[in-house]
Design an enzyme around this catalytic site. Structure first.
Site, PDB file in Angstrom:
ATOM      1  N   LYS A 116       8.750  -4.597  -2.914  1.00  0.00           N
ATOM      2  CA  LYS A 116       9.081  -3.365  -3.130  1.00  0.00           C
ATOM      3  C   LYS A 116       9.774  -3.110  -4.271  1.00  0.00           C
ATOM      4  O   LYS A 116       9.852  -1.940  -5.035  1.00  0.00           O
ATOM      5  CB  LYS A 116       9.680  -2.852  -1.997  1.00  0.00           C
ATOM      6  N   LYS A 201      19.995   4.477  -3.944  1.00  0.00           N
ATOM      7  CA  LYS A 201      20.953   5.824  -3.345  1.00  0.00           C
ATOM      8  C   LYS A 201      20.590   6.083  -1.871  1.00  0.00           C
ATOM      9  O   LYS A 201      19.289   6.382  -1.705  1.00  0.00           O
ATOM     10  CB  LYS A 201      20.930   6.730  -4.445  1.00  0.00           C
ATOM     11  N   HIS A 208      10.105  12.404   4.981  1.00  0.00           N
ATOM     12  CA  HIS A 208       9.296  11.391   4.420  1.00  0.00           C
ATOM     13  C   HIS A 208       7.900  11.878   4.460  1.00  0.00           C
ATOM     14  O   HIS A 208       7.198  12.488   5.342  1.00  0.00           O
ATOM     15  CB  HIS A 208       9.401  10.180   5.337  1.00  0.00           C
ATOM     16  N   GLU A 288       7.684   3.578  -1.477  1.00  0.00           N
ATOM     17  CA  GLU A 288       6.865   2.263  -1.452  1.00  0.00           C
ATOM     18  C   GLU A 288       5.460   2.856  -1.161  1.00  0.00           C
ATOM     19  O   GLU A 288       4.992   3.952  -0.880  1.00  0.00           O
ATOM     20  CB  GLU A 288       7.303   1.447  -0.419  1.00  0.00           C
ATOM     21  N   ARG A 292      -3.128  -0.512   2.797  1.00  0.00           N
ATOM     22  CA  ARG A 292      -3.771  -0.719   4.078  1.00  0.00           C
ATOM     23  C   ARG A 292      -4.159   0.570   4.601  1.00  0.00           C
ATOM     24  O   ARG A 292      -3.547   1.456   4.466  1.00  0.00           O
ATOM     25  CB  ARG A 292      -3.274  -1.806   5.024  1.00  0.00           C
ATOM     26  N   VAL A 295      -1.419   3.403  10.497  1.00  0.00           N
ATOM     27  CA  VAL A 295      -1.597   3.575  12.068  1.00  0.00           C
ATOM     28  C   VAL A 295      -1.854   5.176  12.043  1.00  0.00           C
ATOM     29  O   VAL A 295      -2.570   5.779  12.848  1.00  0.00           O
ATOM     30  CB  VAL A 295      -0.204   3.260  12.716  1.00  0.00           C
TER      31      VAL A 295
END
Ligand code: ADP
Length: 445
Positions: A116, A201, A208, A288, A292, A295
């Site tokens: 990351k 930070k 998200h 990030e 793949r 879910v």
């Protein structure tokens, strides 16, 4: 096109991949551990191979047994699903050197994005906004304090090799910093075998927002819009929806472009997800990229009509994307709930056991991705996911109403589940108003 694909996974995602193969006329090979002899993915595949005992380390993570199974059954390609070996660049390379196509991105892209801190650096070079923070290092007290001063508090300490919401610590002030750094480094070494950490930070009251990417091996990359995965508990997603209620068309286009740039900068192909946090003023920051299938991919499938697993398979076989960015249309609204065997009253403690009565919801706009059934034994060796309930509605309001109906229709006895918790979430007025930030559960529940 491939004739036979080995699915190196278990549970609902193995079933999901097998279904895509069946629709494409591709033969399938399931692999299974001793605990999964009677599992649905084994029953559904054309062939199956036992690869080891229940422990994942000795079965679903056992590279040599999986490669041997592929060779024995003469498979052409391996689909890794999510988790297990899906983000293991070494495994992708071994597949290729054994003459098997790895259905996923190039190993180099997995490698960069899997670290990351390296990914952060790469994004800075590519002009993609990142959260203010540091490079990856082993930090001593002095350097940490200097960095803390520069970036400002609260600070988030993250493991370079971290994932799944683990290996993160918050330091509210300089007094907490040193201990938090020490603990994070120790934890990172223990869980991920790599003590490297970096500082970011800690952003408060954020969402998200992640973008689904598809790229082929000929340099074409598009995004399939966003998913809002702000509903999290301890940085782990519980419920996801598409599209995100806060994004204007302009912001969607801007973030989508940044996501495509992020993928391009590492020569990406296959399906992938670029994750951002979005603050209240509409500024967004890369956190990030997951290299793949995720879910929560079904919500994107329901609003775009594109089968992401089939696309992964086509792309791996060298086909070009059959659409351009301007061909992607988002229609209606989709929401997914992760239904886990967990005791929500006891800190979401995983509660494996045997399922008694099991009846899935049905009807218009309802999809269940699960490998469970009556008498199904949830093994303590694997994660506690029973299934994913995904609904589609013409708009967010209808999707929420349908989700409530479907959650009430879903009957699972014998183990505690997260269904009652999801019902509380989606009937909460703040959720209905779309006021969902990553601290929703701490704040409202
Ligand atoms: P992981 O790989 O472990 O899932 P991520 O970097 O994707 O870790 O972060 C997981 C979640 O943690 C995010 O969805 C978000 O809720 C929270 N998070 C991550 N970075 C920050 C940050 N800098 N500020 C606030 N919250 C963050």
């Amino acid at each position: 096109m491939f004739k036979k694909i080995l699915v190196a996974n278990r549970g609902e995602i193995a079933v999901r991949v097998i279904r895509a193969c069946k629709e494409m006329g591709i033969q399938t090979v399931a692999v299974f551990s001793e605990a999964d002899r009677d599992a649905l993915h084994v029953k559904m595949a054309d062939e199956s191979v036992l690869i080891g005992p229940a422990s994942s380390l000795k079965s679903y993570l056992n590279v040599s047994n999986i490669i041997r199974a592929a060779e024995q059954t003469r498979a052409d390609a391996i689909h890794p699903g999510y988790g297990f070996l899906s983000e293991n660049a070494g495994f992708a390379r071994i597949c290729e050197s054994s003459g098997l196509t790895f259905i996923g991105p190039p190993p180099e892209a997995i490698e960069i994005m899997g670290d990351k801190a390296k990914a952060r650096q790469k994004m800075i070079e590519a002009g993609v906004p990142v959260v203010p923070g540091s490079q990856a290092v082993m930090l001593d007290e002095e350097t940490a304090e200097a960095l803390g001063e520069e970036i400002g508090y609260p600070l988030l300490i993250k493991a370079s090799a971290g994932g799944g919401g683990r290996g993160m610590r918050i330091a509210q002030n300089v007094a907490e910093l040193n201990q938090a750094v020490q603990n994070a480094q120790k934890e990172a070494q223990m869980f991920f075998g790599n003590p490297e950490i970096y500082l970011e930070k800690y952003m408060e009251t954020v969402r998200h927002i992640e973008f689904q990417i598809l790229g082929d091996k000929h340099g074409n990359i598009v995004h399939l819009g966003e998913r809002d995965c702000s509903l999290q508990r301890r940085n782990q997603k519980l419920l996801e929806e598409a599209p995100a209620s806060t994004l204007t068309p302009e912001l969607r286009a801007e973030m989508g472009l940044a996501a495509v740039e992020a993928a391009k900068s590492v020569g990406y192909s296959s399906a992938g997800t670029v994750e951002f946090i979005l603050d209240q003023s509409g500024r967004f920051y890369f956190i990030e990229m997951n290299t793949r299938i995720q879910v929560e991919h079904p919500v994107t499938e329901l609003v775009t009509g594109i089968d992401l697993v089939k696309e992964q398979i086509r792309i791996a076989a060298g086909k070009s994307l059959g659409f351009r960015q301007e061909d992607i249309r988002i229609s209606g609204w989709a929401i997914e709930c992760r239904i886990n065997a967990e005791n929500t009253e006891k800190n979401f403690m995983p509660s494996p056991g045997t399922i008694g009565i099991y009846r899935e919801p049905q009807g218009t706009g309802v999809r269940v991705d699960s490998s469970a059934c009556e008498g199904y034994c949830l093994s303590p060796y694997y994660d506690s996911l029973i299934g994913k309930l995904i609904v589609w509605g013409a708009n967010r309001h209808e999707a929420i109403q349908r989700l409530e109906r479907a959650l009430k229709e879903y009957k699972i006895e014998g183990v505690p589940t997260t269904i009652p918790f999801h019902l509380k979430v989606i009937t909460n007025p703040a959720y209905i108003r779309g006021e969902v930030h990553t601290d929703f559960i701490e704040r409202w529940m």
